[in-house]
Design a protein around this motif. Structure first.
Motif, PDB file in Angstrom:
ATOM      1  N   TRP A   1      -8.734  -4.547   8.205  1.00  0.00           N
ATOM      2  CA  TRP A   1      -8.540  -6.003   8.202  1.00  0.00           C
ATOM      3  C   TRP A   1      -7.499  -6.408   9.235  1.00  0.00           C
ATOM      4  CZ3 TRP A   1      -6.863  -9.008   3.136  1.00  0.00           C
ATOM      5  CH2 TRP A   1      -7.028 -10.395   3.356  1.00  0.00           C
ATOM      6  N   TYR A   2      -6.409  -5.666   9.304  1.00  0.00           N
ATOM      7  CA  TYR A   2      -5.342  -5.971  10.265  1.00  0.00           C
ATOM      8  C   TYR A   2      -5.844  -5.823  11.705  1.00  0.00           C
ATOM      9  CZ  TYR A   2      -0.936  -5.597  12.843  1.00  0.00           C
ATOM     10  OH  TYR A   2       0.085  -5.785  13.747  1.00  0.00           O
ATOM     11  N   ILE A   3      -6.557  -4.746  11.969  1.00  0.00           N
ATOM     12  CA  ILE A   3      -7.053  -4.509  13.329  1.00  0.00           C
ATOM     13  C   ILE A   3      -8.086  -5.572  13.717  1.00  0.00           C
ATOM     14  CG2 ILE A   3      -8.459  -2.928  14.722  1.00  0.00           C
ATOM     15  CD1 ILE A   3      -6.900  -0.632  13.451  1.00  0.00           C
TER      16      ILE A   3
ATOM     17  N   ILE B   1      -6.810   1.967   4.062  1.00  0.00           N
ATOM     18  CA  ILE B   1      -7.945   1.831   4.986  1.00  0.00           C
ATOM     19  C   ILE B   1      -8.480   0.401   5.044  1.00  0.00           C
ATOM     20  CG2 ILE B   1     -10.344   2.522   5.407  1.00  0.00           C
ATOM     21  CD1 ILE B   1      -9.566   5.356   4.653  1.00  0.00           C
ATOM     22  N   PRO B   2      -8.809  -0.237   3.923  1.00  0.00           N
ATOM     23  CA  PRO B   2      -9.308  -1.621   4.039  1.00  0.00           C
ATOM     24  C   PRO B   2      -8.286  -2.583   4.623  1.00  0.00           C
ATOM     25  CG  PRO B   2      -9.029  -0.978   1.737  1.00  0.00           C
ATOM     26  CD  PRO B   2      -8.908   0.269   2.534  1.00  0.00           C
ATOM     27  N   ILE B   3      -7.020  -2.448   4.257  1.00  0.00           N
ATOM     28  CA  ILE B   3      -5.987  -3.322   4.827  1.00  0.00           C
ATOM     29  C   ILE B   3      -5.837  -3.053   6.313  1.00  0.00           C
ATOM     30  CG2 ILE B   3      -3.508  -3.837   4.837  1.00  0.00           C
ATOM     31  CD1 ILE B   3      -3.584  -3.223   1.764  1.00  0.00           C
TER      32      ILE B   3
ATOM     33  N   ALA C   1       0.825  -1.213   0.000  1.00  0.00           N
ATOM     34  CA  ALA C   1       0.000   0.000   0.000  1.00  0.00           C
ATOM     35  C   ALA C   1       0.857   1.259   0.000  1.00  0.00           C
ATOM     36  CB  ALA C   1      -0.943  -0.006   1.203  1.00  0.00           C
ATOM     37  N   ILE C   2       1.902   1.293   0.825  1.00  0.00           N
ATOM     38  CA  ILE C   2       2.715   2.513   0.887  1.00  0.00           C
ATOM     39  C   ILE C   2       3.518   2.702  -0.395  1.00  0.00           C
ATOM     40  CG2 ILE C   2       4.733   1.482   2.035  1.00  0.00           C
ATOM     41  CD1 ILE C   2       3.235   4.999   2.599  1.00  0.00           C
TER      42      ILE C   2
END
Length: 209
Positions: A150-152, A145-147, A43-44
């Protein structure tokens, strides 16, 4: 160094594609937490490519719109400072947690930075520019945001995160933003820098005629 200064964001996209291929081919063999951290790293890299290459006019927006610079092609952000700051963010701040997936606070900080990018790109920059989009926002909305969510959800559902992880992860995120983004740009600024952005990277925010 000139090559890296000019093409670091393009090399980053190549790395993102290679990591993506690795995830696709080895998905079932990679632990879930590690998979999510790899996705965050992708993502980054996509985010940086969007900012500095395509559409790529983030430097002009940053220098002219936010800092009212008379020399937006090189001040306060220039190609040298952009390269240094972004490489540190991607290959230290985002990549290191991949190799220590059980250290939850280390992974939480870049996730928080991804959420913070919405405040920066989605609200602050758009309000200043009076637009609904600026380079970086696509990666924020469709990757960070979606990743991050999902991680949290993953670390909560698996009871991985302790109260200390949330506290330390938040503090680490704040310190990283302050040092890498706020102070980093100030430490490396040089109004007489020879490391100027291209006209494309300035977009509509180039020097006044």
């Amino acid at each position: 160094m000139d090559f890296l200064r000019k093409y670091w964001q393009d090399l980053g996209l190549i790395v993102a594609v290679l990591v993506g291929i690795y995830l696709l081919t080895e998905w079932g063999a990679i632990p879930a937490t590690e998979r999510l951290l790899w996705l965050s790293f992708i993502a980054i890299l996509v985010h940086q490519f969007e900012e500095y290459r395509w559409p790529g006019y983030f430097p002009g927006l940053f220098n002219r719109l936010i800092f009212k610079s008379d020399h937006p092609e090189r001040y306060p952000l220039n190609t040298q400072s952009a390269m240094i700051i972004n490489l540190v963010i991607a290959y230290l701040f985002y990549l290191v947690p991949v190799f220590f997936p059980s250290v939850v606070w280390l992974g939480l900080a870049p996730i928080f930075m991804g959420f913070f990018q919405f405040i920066w790109h989605g609200i602050f920059a758009n309000r200043l520019a009076k637009t609904i989009y600026n380079p970086g926002l696509f990666a924020v909305m469709f990757l960070h945001i979606p990743i991050g969510v999902w991680y949290i959800q993953h670390i909560i559902s698996t009871d991985m995160a302790t109260t200390l992880d949330w506290i330390v992860g938040t503090l680490y995120f704040i310190v990283a933003v302050y040092i890498l983004i706020v102070k980093g740009n100030m430490w490396l600024k040089n109004e007489n820098s020879r490391y100027a952005f291209s006209r494309k990277q300035l977009g509509a925010y180039g020097p006044k005629s």
